[in-house]
Design a protein around this motif. Structure first.
Motif: not given
Length: 160
Positions: A27-30, A56-59, A73-78, A105-107
């Protein structure tokens, strides 16, 4: 005879080529593809490949299904059980069922594989994609789909 049929189903290999898979979305766009489903793995797991835009972020949410992410690929914060955990390309993050969690997701955005154990809840993302395609997507639609798949929305992710 029924046991033989069940054994044949369990022992059947499953192969899906690169670029293949049912379309799915968060729903957030992934933007996602279902790479394996409960149907294709005899209930064992669901696997999604997702491409996420920057930010991009989930609730914050929880469900009984365990999740495992592999960062392609990339950086995520959980955010898991009250703490932020960084994950870069090649990292694996596992969240047991029942723990409140979310991610962003990161920048530069990113790409990830998401595995759900056992399978079945990948259907949520398939159904979200269908609602978006049919132009029937509303916050109420997403809440109803989440409830159908056992996803409890808690609220926004806390600041890091």
């Amino acid at each position: 005879m029924a046991e033989d049929e069940a054994m044949r189903r369990m022992l059947r290999p499953y192969v899906l080529a690169a670029g293949e898979g049912e379309p799915a979305a968060a729903p957030e766009g992934s933007v996602m593809r279902v790479k394996a489903s409960a149907e294709s793995t005899d209930g064992g797991l669901g696997l999604l490949e997702g491409v996420d835009e920057p930010g991009f972020a989930t609730p914050l949410h929880r469900h009984d299904v365990a999740e495992l992410w592999y960062i392609l690929d990339g950086h995520y914060d959980f955010y898991v059980a009250g703490e932020w955990v960084p994950a870069d390309t090649g990292a694996v993050v596992y969240v047991p069922g029942g723990l409140p969690h979310g991610l962003r997701a990161g920048p530069d955005g990113g790409r990830k594989l998401t595995m759900m154990i056992p399978g079945g809840s990948e259907g949520f993302f398939r159904d979200v994609h269908r609602a978006l395609e049919e132009d029937t997507a509303t916050p109420e639609t997403f809440r109803a789909l989440g409830a159908e798949y056992g996803i409890e929305l808690i609220g926004p992710l806390p600041e890091s």
